[in-house]
Write a protein that holds these residues in place. Structure first.
Motif, PDB file in Angstrom:
ATOM      1  N   TYR A  70       5.331   7.638   4.110  1.00 14.04           N
ATOM      2  CA  TYR A  70       4.118   8.158   3.456  1.00 14.04           C
ATOM      3  C   TYR A  70       3.292   9.023   4.393  1.00 14.04           C
TER       4      TYR A  70
ATOM      5  N   ILE B 298       0.969  -2.616   6.501  1.00 19.27           N
ATOM      6  CA  ILE B 298       1.281  -2.731   5.066  1.00 19.27           C
ATOM      7  C   ILE B 298       0.096  -2.209   4.241  1.00 19.27           C
ATOM      8  N   ASN B 299      -1.097  -2.642   4.604  1.00 18.01           N
ATOM      9  CA  ASN B 299      -2.271  -2.237   3.827  1.00 18.01           C
ATOM     10  C   ASN B 299      -2.599  -0.753   3.989  1.00 18.01           C
TER      11      ASN B 299
ATOM     12  N   THR C 137      -0.490   1.610   4.651  1.00 13.99           N
ATOM     13  CA  THR C 137       0.533   2.407   3.958  1.00 13.99           C
ATOM     14  C   THR C 137       0.152   2.552   2.490  1.00 13.99           C
ATOM     15  N   ASN C 138      -0.312   1.467   1.887  1.00  7.49           N
ATOM     16  CA  ASN C 138      -0.768   1.553   0.498  1.00  7.49           C
ATOM     17  C   ASN C 138      -1.964   2.490   0.376  1.00  7.49           C
ATOM     18  N   HIS C 139      -2.800   2.485   1.390  1.00  2.76           N
ATOM     19  CA  HIS C 139      -3.960   3.362   1.391  1.00  2.76           C
ATOM     20  C   HIS C 139      -3.541   4.845   1.440  1.00  2.76           C
TER      21      HIS C 139
ATOM     22  N   ALA D 150      -0.655   6.006   0.380  1.00  2.00           N
ATOM     23  CA  ALA D 150       0.026   6.285  -0.895  1.00  2.00           C
ATOM     24  C   ALA D 150      -0.998   6.580  -1.989  1.00  2.00           C
ATOM     25  N   TRP D 151      -2.073   5.809  -2.001  1.00  2.00           N
ATOM     26  CA  TRP D 151      -3.178   5.977  -2.949  1.00  2.00           C
ATOM     27  C   TRP D 151      -3.696   7.415  -2.899  1.00  2.00           C
TER      28      TRP D 151
ATOM     29  N   TYR E 260      -2.268   9.990  -1.327  1.00  2.00           N
ATOM     30  CA  TYR E 260      -1.167  10.938  -1.508  1.00  2.00           C
ATOM     31  C   TYR E 260      -1.021  11.287  -2.994  1.00  2.00           C
ATOM     32  N   GLY E 261      -1.079  10.266  -3.848  1.00  2.24           N
ATOM     33  CA  GLY E 261      -0.985  10.496  -5.294  1.00  2.24           C
ATOM     34  C   GLY E 261      -2.089  11.415  -5.787  1.00  2.24           C
ATOM     35  N   GLN E 262      -3.252  11.303  -5.169  1.00  2.29           N
ATOM     36  CA  GLN E 262      -4.381  12.161  -5.565  1.00  2.29           C
ATOM     37  C   GLN E 262      -4.193  13.584  -5.050  1.00  2.29           C
TER      38      GLN E 262
ATOM     39  N   TYR F 153      -2.264  -4.913  -5.591  1.00  2.00           N
ATOM     40  CA  TYR F 153      -2.280  -3.632  -6.310  1.00  2.00           C
ATOM     41  C   TYR F 153      -1.916  -3.790  -7.774  1.00  2.00           C
TER      42      TYR F 153
ATOM     43  N   THR G 111       5.213  -1.312  -4.279  1.00  4.37           N
ATOM     44  CA  THR G 111       3.779  -1.495  -4.055  1.00  4.37           C
ATOM     45  C   THR G 111       3.136  -0.151  -3.722  1.00  4.37           C
ATOM     46  N   ASN G 112       3.821   0.631  -2.899  1.00  8.68           N
ATOM     47  CA  ASN G 112       3.295   1.962  -2.594  1.00  8.68           C
ATOM     48  C   ASN G 112       3.268   2.834  -3.844  1.00  8.68           C
TER      49      ASN G 112
ATOM     50  N   ALA H 256       0.217   1.877  -5.795  1.00 12.89           N
ATOM     51  CA  ALA H 256      -0.989   2.364  -5.107  1.00 12.89           C
ATOM     52  C   ALA H 256      -1.175   3.856  -5.377  1.00 12.89           C
ATOM     53  N   TRP H 257      -0.094   4.591  -5.338  1.00 14.85           N
ATOM     54  CA  TRP H 257      -0.081   6.040  -5.620  1.00 14.85           C
ATOM     55  C   TRP H 257      -0.725   6.310  -6.976  1.00 14.85           C
ATOM     56  N   HIS H 258      -0.264   5.626  -8.008  1.00 18.14           N
ATOM     57  CA  HIS H 258      -0.801   5.894  -9.339  1.00 18.14           C
ATOM     58  C   HIS H 258      -2.164   5.245  -9.559  1.00 18.14           C
TER      59      HIS H 258
ATOM     60  N   GLY I 292      -4.531   5.222  -7.381  1.00 19.42           N
ATOM     61  CA  GLY I 292      -5.470   6.235  -6.878  1.00 19.42           C
ATOM     62  C   GLY I 292      -5.729   7.321  -7.908  1.00 19.42           C
ATOM     63  N   GLN I 293      -4.713   7.639  -8.685  1.00 25.08           N
ATOM     64  CA  GLN I 293      -4.872   8.670  -9.727  1.00 25.08           C
ATOM     65  C   GLN I 293      -5.657   8.131 -10.916  1.00 25.08           C
TER      66      GLN I 293
ATOM     67  N   LEU J 132      -9.411   8.187 -11.097  1.00 25.13           N
ATOM     68  CA  LEU J 132     -10.090   9.450 -11.418  1.00 25.13           C
ATOM     69  C   LEU J 132     -10.537   9.506 -12.874  1.00 25.13           C
TER      70      LEU J 132
END
Lengths: 162, 162
Positions: A17, A141-142, A144-146, A148-149, A151-153, B17, B144-145, B148-150, B152-153, B156
């Motif tokens: 990520y 771990i946490n 990485t999720n942050h 990814a969050w 990144y999706g945006q 998540y 999980t990632n 988290a990706w979606h 974050g979206q 919005l």
């Protein structure tokens, strides 16, 4: 054997990520980064500063050194987009992002398996004895999720007309 | 000891998540879910179907059973928003989401430590002997990632005017 595997699995996801997000920032022009991910929401530039600030603070959190750019914390974490962001140039933020991630990556690479399971610096020894999962590896771990969050945006900026 | 800790760390992040996203879907009205995360991008309804489809396919991927709603795969993974989405009611998608996650969560809870480190069904025994990190637990880290990706979206959509 399994122990090494675990570290590899968690770090692979982190690096994946990290790289995806870095690739995206490199694809974006400075102008792209001024776009908002959605109307009225954060700009790409803000998220560049935000991710840099959060990763910078991982250095002290993991006990690996001091933050390189401590003022980013207030400007890109405590406060939202708008306020101080205009005082930073995008090219400086790009440089901080690369420097912080390189420093962090090099420091992380020195940790042994046992050290990954030691407590991070935001938990007391007492609390850690009751909650041993709050270790350095769990921070990765946490975080990485942050990534990814956000990144999706950030993907939402790609191919955006205006 | 550390072995149990690892499973806990990975599953805690998954459940965190999963819950955050579930809470968000519950806060959103059916009307909210028709909103796009950004102009021209996916709707909340599409992402509800998409996350359900991906989690549903984790059942066969983890060797824990068959997908409950296999048609979701084509409609919410292969194809983008638009196409078949209108053929699903939002209330049905909400029901599938809850049912899939409950079924998956119950099945995951039966796995032992050793079983988490066995290969998932998308890798051959041969490849797995060379790449032992491609196990069931790694699927959870990656998924999980993905949530988290979606997540974050989906954030919005919250407080969006129109």
């Amino acid at each position: 054997m399994k122990e090494q595997l675990i570290i590899k699995m968690v770090l692979d996801a982190w690096h994946q990520y990290q790289k995806r997000t870095d690739d995206l920032f490199r694809q974006f022009s400075d102008e792209d980064l001024l776009k908002q991910i959605a109307p009225g929401k954060n700009t790409g530039k803000y998220l560049l500063g935000h991710l840099t600030a959060v990763h910078d603070r991982m250095l002290p959190l993991l006990g690996l050194g001091q933050a390189l750019y401590p003022t980013l914390h207030d400007d890109f974490e405590t406060r939202g987009d708008g306020g101080q962001v205009k005082n930073y140039s995008t090219s400086d933020l790009r440089r901080y992002w690369t420097e912080v991630n390189t420093t962090l990556g090099n420091a992380m690479a020195t940790l042994t398996f046992e050290q990954w399971f030691e407590r991070h610096t935001a938990i007391s020894a007492d609390d850690f004895s009751r909650e041993p999962h709050r270790n350095r590896l769990n921070v990765i771990i946490n975080r990485t999720n942050h990534i990814a969050w956000h990144y999706g945006q950030l993907l939402l900026i790609r191919n955006k007309e205006s």
